[in-house]
Motif scaffolding. Structure first.
Motif, PDB file in Angstrom:
ATOM      1  N   LEU A 190       1.535 -13.439   5.394  1.00 57.63           N
ATOM      2  CA  LEU A 190       0.261 -12.959   5.934  1.00 57.63           C
ATOM      3  C   LEU A 190       0.472 -12.193   7.228  1.00 57.63           C
ATOM      4  N   LYS A 191       1.318 -12.700   8.091  1.00 59.76           N
ATOM      5  CA  LYS A 191       1.613 -12.019   9.352  1.00 59.76           C
ATOM      6  C   LYS A 191       2.199 -10.633   9.093  1.00 59.76           C
ATOM      7  N   SER A 192       3.145 -10.539   8.155  1.00 62.76           N
ATOM      8  CA  SER A 192       3.740  -9.242   7.825  1.00 62.76           C
ATOM      9  C   SER A 192       2.707  -8.297   7.228  1.00 62.76           C
ATOM     10  N   CYS A 193       1.833  -8.852   6.400  1.00 64.25           N
ATOM     11  CA  CYS A 193       0.767  -8.053   5.786  1.00 64.25           C
ATOM     12  C   CYS A 193      -0.151  -7.470   6.853  1.00 64.25           C
ATOM     13  N   LEU A 194      -0.639  -8.320   7.746  1.00 63.22           N
ATOM     14  CA  LEU A 194      -1.559  -7.859   8.785  1.00 63.22           C
ATOM     15  C   LEU A 194      -0.906  -6.829   9.702  1.00 63.22           C
ATOM     16  N   ASP A 195       0.342  -7.066  10.069  1.00 66.57           N
ATOM     17  CA  ASP A 195       1.043  -6.103  10.920  1.00 66.57           C
ATOM     18  C   ASP A 195       1.132  -4.740  10.240  1.00 66.57           C
ATOM     19  N   SER A 196       1.362  -4.747   8.924  1.00 72.44           N
ATOM     20  CA  SER A 196       1.472  -3.475   8.201  1.00 72.44           C
ATOM     21  C   SER A 196       0.117  -2.778   8.106  1.00 72.44           C
ATOM     22  N   VAL A 197      -0.959  -3.559   8.005  1.00 71.12           N
ATOM     23  CA  VAL A 197      -2.305  -2.970   7.972  1.00 71.12           C
ATOM     24  C   VAL A 197      -2.618  -2.299   9.304  1.00 71.12           C
ATOM     25  N   TYR A 198      -2.429  -3.027  10.407  1.00 72.43           N
ATOM     26  CA  TYR A 198      -2.744  -2.486  11.731  1.00 72.43           C
ATOM     27  C   TYR A 198      -1.852  -1.293  12.087  1.00 72.43           C
ATOM     28  N   LYS A 199      -0.610  -1.317  11.646  1.00 70.86           N
ATOM     29  CA  LYS A 199       0.329  -0.240  11.963  1.00 70.86           C
ATOM     30  C   LYS A 199       0.002   1.055  11.215  1.00 70.86           C
ATOM     31  N   ASN A 200      -0.423   0.918   9.966  1.00 68.71           N
ATOM     32  CA  ASN A 200      -0.506   2.101   9.094  1.00 68.71           C
ATOM     33  C   ASN A 200      -1.906   2.629   8.820  1.00 68.71           C
ATOM     34  N   THR A 201      -2.942   1.901   9.231  1.00 70.03           N
ATOM     35  CA  THR A 201      -4.305   2.335   8.924  1.00 70.03           C
ATOM     36  C   THR A 201      -4.950   2.912  10.174  1.00 70.03           C
ATOM     37  N   GLU A 202      -5.083   4.243  10.205  1.00 70.29           N
ATOM     38  CA  GLU A 202      -5.514   4.923  11.434  1.00 70.29           C
ATOM     39  C   GLU A 202      -6.804   5.718  11.279  1.00 70.29           C
ATOM     40  N   ILE A 236       1.635  -3.034   3.297  1.00 73.40           N
ATOM     41  CA  ILE A 236       1.024  -1.711   3.203  1.00 73.40           C
ATOM     42  C   ILE A 236       2.049  -0.643   3.557  1.00 73.40           C
ATOM     43  N   ASN A 237       2.265   0.294   2.662  1.00 71.37           N
ATOM     44  CA  ASN A 237       3.186   1.397   2.920  1.00 71.37           C
ATOM     45  C   ASN A 237       2.402   2.638   3.334  1.00 71.37           C
ATOM     46  N   GLY A 238       2.709   3.161   4.506  1.00 73.91           N
ATOM     47  CA  GLY A 238       2.066   4.391   4.965  1.00 73.91           C
ATOM     48  C   GLY A 238       0.556   4.258   5.019  1.00 73.91           C
ATOM     49  N   ASN A 239      -0.132   5.380   4.815  1.00 73.98           N
ATOM     50  CA  ASN A 239      -1.595   5.399   4.957  1.00 73.98           C
ATOM     51  C   ASN A 239      -2.323   5.228   3.629  1.00 73.98           C
ATOM     52  N   VAL A 240      -1.825   4.310   2.795  1.00 76.83           N
ATOM     53  CA  VAL A 240      -2.413   4.108   1.470  1.00 76.83           C
ATOM     54  C   VAL A 240      -3.861   3.620   1.556  1.00 76.83           C
ATOM     55  N   ILE A 241      -4.198   2.824   2.572  1.00 75.04           N
ATOM     56  CA  ILE A 241      -5.585   2.360   2.710  1.00 75.04           C
ATOM     57  C   ILE A 241      -6.493   3.535   3.056  1.00 75.04           C
ATOM     58  N   ARG A 277     -10.735   3.242 -11.421  1.00 75.79           N
ATOM     59  CA  ARG A 277      -9.625   4.200 -11.528  1.00 75.79           C
ATOM     60  C   ARG A 277      -8.371   3.723 -10.791  1.00 75.79           C
ATOM     61  N   TYR A 278      -7.243   3.867 -11.473  1.00 79.09           N
ATOM     62  CA  TYR A 278      -5.934   3.697 -10.857  1.00 79.09           C
ATOM     63  C   TYR A 278      -5.612   4.990 -10.118  1.00 79.09           C
ATOM     64  N   CYS A 279      -5.388   4.875  -8.807  1.00 83.92           N
ATOM     65  CA  CYS A 279      -5.231   6.058  -7.949  1.00 83.92           C
ATOM     66  C   CYS A 279      -3.896   5.987  -7.203  1.00 83.92           C
ATOM     67  N   PRO A 280      -2.849   6.599  -7.731  1.00 85.12           N
ATOM     68  CA  PRO A 280      -1.536   6.528  -7.085  1.00 85.12           C
ATOM     69  C   PRO A 280      -1.414   7.454  -5.873  1.00 85.12           C
ATOM     70  N   VAL A 281      -2.318   7.269  -4.904  1.00 85.71           N
ATOM     71  CA  VAL A 281      -2.293   8.076  -3.676  1.00 85.71           C
ATOM     72  C   VAL A 281      -1.322   7.493  -2.661  1.00 85.71           C
ATOM     73  N   GLY A 282      -0.811   6.327  -2.931  1.00 86.21           N
ATOM     74  CA  GLY A 282       0.121   5.643  -2.044  1.00 86.21           C
ATOM     75  C   GLY A 282       0.521   4.323  -2.672  1.00 86.21           C
TER      76      GLY A 282
END
Length: 300
Positions: free
Chosen positions: A19-31, A98-103, A223-228
């Protein structure tokens, strides 16, 4: 008062480090998206709530709901959805990265399409392969047969044999489906207003496909959306539930069958299906008891 584009809902049960790794990836990559995060903890015993209070409490839009018992995936998500303020809701598993800006990209795509109700991204296993559950069609009895007995795996490019997991279609192709994975499922709030919350009859499997099916029935596209991409360490929490996870996996099959297939088939055929599911469940439980790390059935 801040107006949120997106509410990210994460249900946690004893997955503190993931969960900690997940949250860190969300905050880092969602701008680009203004978001709030609601964590619903299902009575974890691994210090998850203390970690969340110490590290994230006080962040803008961060909320923690601490349950005194395990309300399951559907029930816990519904708690958060009821207080969500975003134009869209993202169901996100704690065992994801979360990889990159997928959100950002998924939200932008979802909001830009009027008839699009649910969007899911490209979900990868830890080894980089596609996690097949991220784009599925509702299983008919014969699809379940092809899947459970490995036929669809042997003939991955055969359209008739791979309808459930759609392995005959490129993983980089946008695709209208019956369901995306509950580990990353983004849905417009207006859709929830029309179709209602997750069905709490399901405890931890099947509820996302049911939600997607109800979305389609209401006239929206799934829809499956492979944007990230995201990485999903599938089943890390469910492994701790042991045979209960396996039981819930096969119980969900019966619930789903009763909702979407039972009325179309004869009484005798329905009982053949029930007996088949029960036998598979018993075999899986025995296998799990003999091979503790070989759990059958994982969330998402």
């Amino acid at each position: 008062m801040i107006k949120y584009d997106l509410t990210i809902v994460i249900v946690n049960w004893n997955a503190r480090e993931l969960l900690k790794s997940c949250l860190d990836s969300v905050y880092k990559n969602t701008e680009d998206v203004i978001f709030e995060i609601i964590i619903v903890d299902n009575n974890s015993s691994d210090g998850s709530c203390k970690m969340l209070r110490d590290k994230y409490e006080g962040k803008e839009g961060f909320k923690l709901i601490e349950n005194k018992d395990n309300k399951g995936f559907a029930g816990a998500n519904n708690q958060a959805i009821k207080i969500a303020k975003g134009k869209a809701i993202l169901l996100l598993n704690p065992d994801t990265i979360i990889n990159g800006n997928v959100i950002d990209k998924t939200y932008e795509y979802l909001i830009s399409k009027e008839k699009l109700g649910v969007a899911g991204c490209k979900v990868l296993n830890a080894d980089g392969t596609l996690q097949l559950a991220c784009r599925r069609m509702a299983p008919r009895p014969k699809d379940a047969f092809f899947k459970l007995f490995g036929i669809s795996k042997l003939f991955k490019k055969n359209k008739n044999l791979t309808r459930y997991n759609l392995t005959h279609v490129s993983e980089d192709e946008f695709l209208d489906v019956d369901s995306v994975s509950g580990c990353f499922l983004m849905i417009k709030s207006e859709v929830i207003d029309k179709i209602g919350l997750l069905d709490e009859t399901f405890f931890m499997y099947g509820e996302e496909m049911d939600w997607c099916m109800r979305t389609k029935k209401a006239g929206y596209i799934v829809r499956y959306c492979p944007v990230g991409t995201i990485i999903h360490y599938k089943g890390e929490s469910s492994k701790q539930l042991g045979t209960k996870a396996t039981y819930e996996f096969y119980r969900a099959m019966i619930i789903f069958y009763n909702k979407y297939n039972k009325e179309d088939n004869l009484f005798l055929f329905n009982w053949i299906v029930y007996v088949g599911i029960a036998l598979l469940g018993v075999i899986a439980i025995i296998k799990n008891l003999l091979i503790p790390n070989g759990r059958v059935g994982t969330k998402g």
